[in-house]
Write an enzyme that holds these catalytic residues in place. Sequence first.
Site, PDB file in Angstrom:
ATOM      1  N   GLU A 274      20.529  -4.707 -38.745  1.00  0.00           N
ATOM      2  CA  GLU A 274      21.959  -4.598 -39.005  1.00  0.00           C
ATOM      3  C   GLU A 274      22.495  -5.901 -39.606  1.00  0.00           C
ATOM      4  O   GLU A 274      22.147  -7.004 -39.151  1.00  0.00           O
ATOM      5  CB  GLU A 274      22.646  -4.295 -37.675  1.00  0.00           C
ATOM      6  CG  GLU A 274      24.144  -4.141 -37.713  1.00  0.00           C
ATOM      7  CD  GLU A 274      24.704  -3.862 -36.319  1.00  0.00           C
ATOM      8  OE1 GLU A 274      25.828  -3.338 -36.247  1.00  0.00           O
ATOM      9  OE2 GLU A 274      24.019  -4.165 -35.314  1.00  0.00           O
TER      10      GLU A 274
ATOM     11  N   LYS B  20      28.693   2.469 -39.934  1.00  0.00           N
ATOM     12  CA  LYS B  20      28.475   2.530 -38.488  1.00  0.00           C
ATOM     13  C   LYS B  20      29.584   3.360 -37.850  1.00  0.00           C
ATOM     14  O   LYS B  20      30.756   3.274 -38.234  1.00  0.00           O
ATOM     15  CB  LYS B  20      28.458   1.117 -37.917  1.00  0.00           C
ATOM     16  CG  LYS B  20      28.055   1.001 -36.460  1.00  0.00           C
ATOM     17  CD  LYS B  20      27.911  -0.472 -36.074  1.00  0.00           C
ATOM     18  CE  LYS B  20      27.441  -0.665 -34.646  1.00  0.00           C
ATOM     19  NZ  LYS B  20      27.222  -2.087 -34.318  1.00  0.00           N
TER      20      LYS B  20
ATOM     21  N   CYS C  32      22.739   0.489 -34.756  1.00  0.00           N
ATOM     22  CA  CYS C  32      22.829  -0.146 -33.446  1.00  0.00           C
ATOM     23  C   CYS C  32      23.539   0.688 -32.383  1.00  0.00           C
ATOM     24  O   CYS C  32      22.975   1.597 -31.802  1.00  0.00           O
ATOM     25  CB  CYS C  32      23.486  -1.511 -33.593  1.00  0.00           C
ATOM     26  SG  CYS C  32      23.179  -2.583 -32.155  1.00  0.00           S
TER      27      CYS C  32
END
Length: 645
Positions: A47, A116, A172
Site C-alpha cells: 500500500e 481503498k 489493507c
Amino acid sequence: MKEYGFVRVGACVPKLFLGNPMENAKEIVKIIKEAAKKEIGILSFPELCITGYTCGDLFFSASLLSSSLSALSFLLEETRKLSVLSIVGLPLKVGNQLFNVAVVFKCGEILGVVPKSYIPNYSEFYEKRWFASGEGLPIQDIVLCSSKVPFGQGLIFEDTENRDIRFGVELCEDLWGVSPPSNTLSLGGATMIFNLSSSNELVGKKEYRENLVKMQSSRCLSAYIYASSGVWESSSDLLFSGASMIFENGTMLAQNNRFSFESNLICADIDVCHLSRERIKNISYMGVLPKEEYCFIPVSVSSCSSLEREYKKYPFVPSLSNQEWLQEIIDIQSYALARRLIELNYPKCVIGMSGGLDSTLSFLICVSALEKLGKDASSILGITMPGFGTSDRTYQNAICLVKSYGASLKEISIKEASLLHMHDIGLASDDRSVTYENVQARERTKTLMNISNMCGGIVIGTGDLSELALGWCTYNGDQMSMYSVNSSIPKTLVRHLVEHFRDNTIDSSIKSVLSDILETPISPELLPPSEYGKIEQQTESNIGPYVLHDFFLYYFLRYGDSFSKIEFLANYTFSDDFSAEEIHKWLRVFIQRFFSQQFKRNPMPDGIKVGSVSLSPRGDFRLPSEISYRAFLDELDHGVQKVLK
C-alpha cells in the site's frame, strides 16, 4: 502453463525511501525486471509504496502528489517492454477528494485504478484525516498519466486467453472489515485477490494476520496474495515488518521472512482451474446474482514456461508428522461404526480376516469402536477362510492378529465348497479364469453373511476406496457387506493408518504382526502360490501402482481435472519414479476400469465418508453404469502432452 490453468503471481516488499516517489519508483522498476526473469505474470507491491504509508500530513502537499504522478509515469515508461502485470499503491486526487489507490498496469499502460474502501481511524491509524473512502462510488473513467482509465471498486481483471484467470484488488483495512470487497469480487468471478497492505507489528499480530488471510482465501475459494510495507516504513511509534504471503484456498504456498532491510520477492504458481471448479460445486456460488456492478477489464497475463510448485505423491495422506490427522480419521471411522452398533443393539462384528492390509484396518476399527462403547474385542468374530491361494504367511498373521486382541476366531476352509460349486457349474478344476477367482470370493462372502445371521451379527466390509474406484472386487463377493468402514479410505492411506496403530501400541506381539502385514505384498490370493509358498498373484503388477491410481483418483474427483492435465501433473510429480510411458499406460487403465466398473459402486453398502473424495452413490458421486469413456481416452491419447523434466 496457462493451458492447464497455472499463473505465477508474486508479492514484493521493496526497500522504501519515505517521501521520495522517484527513488521508490526506481526500486520498483528493478524488482519488476527481476520478476520478469522469474516469469511472474502478476506482481503486487504494498500500500502507498510509491510515497510510503507514514508520510502523515505530507499527503496534503501538492509537491508529493505531483511527484507521485511523475514516478508513476516513470514506472510506465521503464516497464513498457516488460511482460509483468504490476500493481502499485499511491495517493491520488480524483475530483475534490484524495484516495488511497492501487494502480494496475502492464507494458506502459494503466489498466485500472482501485480505491481503498475501509479507511481506518482508530488506535494508531487516522487515515480519514487524508483519504476518502471509495465505498459506494460508481465505476467511472478518470484521466491518469494522459490516459482514460476505469476507477472504482468493482474492477475485475480477466485474462483474454483463460477466463478462469481473473483477479480483483483490495487494500489493507478492506480485509479487516466486516464485509471485505473481496467477498463481492469473488462472487463476481475473481479467482485471485491481491491485497496492498501496510500493517504494523504488534505482539500476536503476525498469527492473527496470517489466519485472516488464510480464512479469507478459504471463504472466497480464491488465491490471496498479500504484500505489506517493510521496515523502512517504520517511523515515530510504529514498526513495520514487511509481511507478505500467498495462499490458495486456505493453503499457504509462499511466505517471506519479515524484518529485512533489503527488497524481497516471493512467488507461487496458482491453479485457477482448481479454484474455479471448487466454486462450481459450492452452493454459495450457485444461482447468486452479483449485487454489485462489475467492470471486466481484459488483460493479457503472461504464461510461465515451467511449473514451480510441489504436489504430494500421496494427496490423500496427511503429513506424516501430523499424527492428530491420522487419529482423527480413525475416530471418524470408529465413531460411525459405534453409532451403527448402538442402533442394532450391539451385534457381533463379523469380519473376513485375510491377513492383508484392508481386513486388518477393518478389524482395528472394530476394536476402536468397541473401546469407545466400553466393550472389549470379544464382540468381534474374525473368520479366516483359507482358499487355493492362501499363503501360510497371511494365514498365520490373520490368526495372530485376532488372538492378540482377544477377539473370537473361527476358521472355515472354502476349498471343498468352492470345488463342489465349480463341479456344479461345470468349471474345470484346473481352470484359472476370473470365474475360478470369483467363486472363492463369493464363497467367502456367503459364509460371512450366513454366519452373521446365525450369531446375530453384521458383516463389516474390508474393501477400500481404491478398489472401488478400479472395480478391483468381485460383484456380490467382497464388494458386498452390511457396513463398510474403509469405503472412503484409499489404499495409500490404509497403509499409514495401520502404521499408526502399530506405532501407538505397546504390545510387542501386535507390533510384530502389524509390521509383517505391512511388509506383505498386496494380493487377493485367489491364485495358488508358488511351490515355495510365495505369493505369486500381486495386485499392482496386474492393475498398476496404487500410488499412481490414488493420485489419478484424487485429481479427477477432487478437482475435476482433465486427464491430459492429470497426466501432466503425474509426470511432473513422479518424474523420478515412473517413466512417461508407464504413467500414460496406467492412466489409460485407470480410465477404462473406473468408468466400466460403476455398476459395482451403484449398489455399494453404507460406509462412512472420511475425506473430500467419496464414491457413494447416495452422497458424493452419481454416474450411470452405461457411461462411455472413449472420449476421455481420445483426449488422453491425442491431447497436449507435456512432460516436465
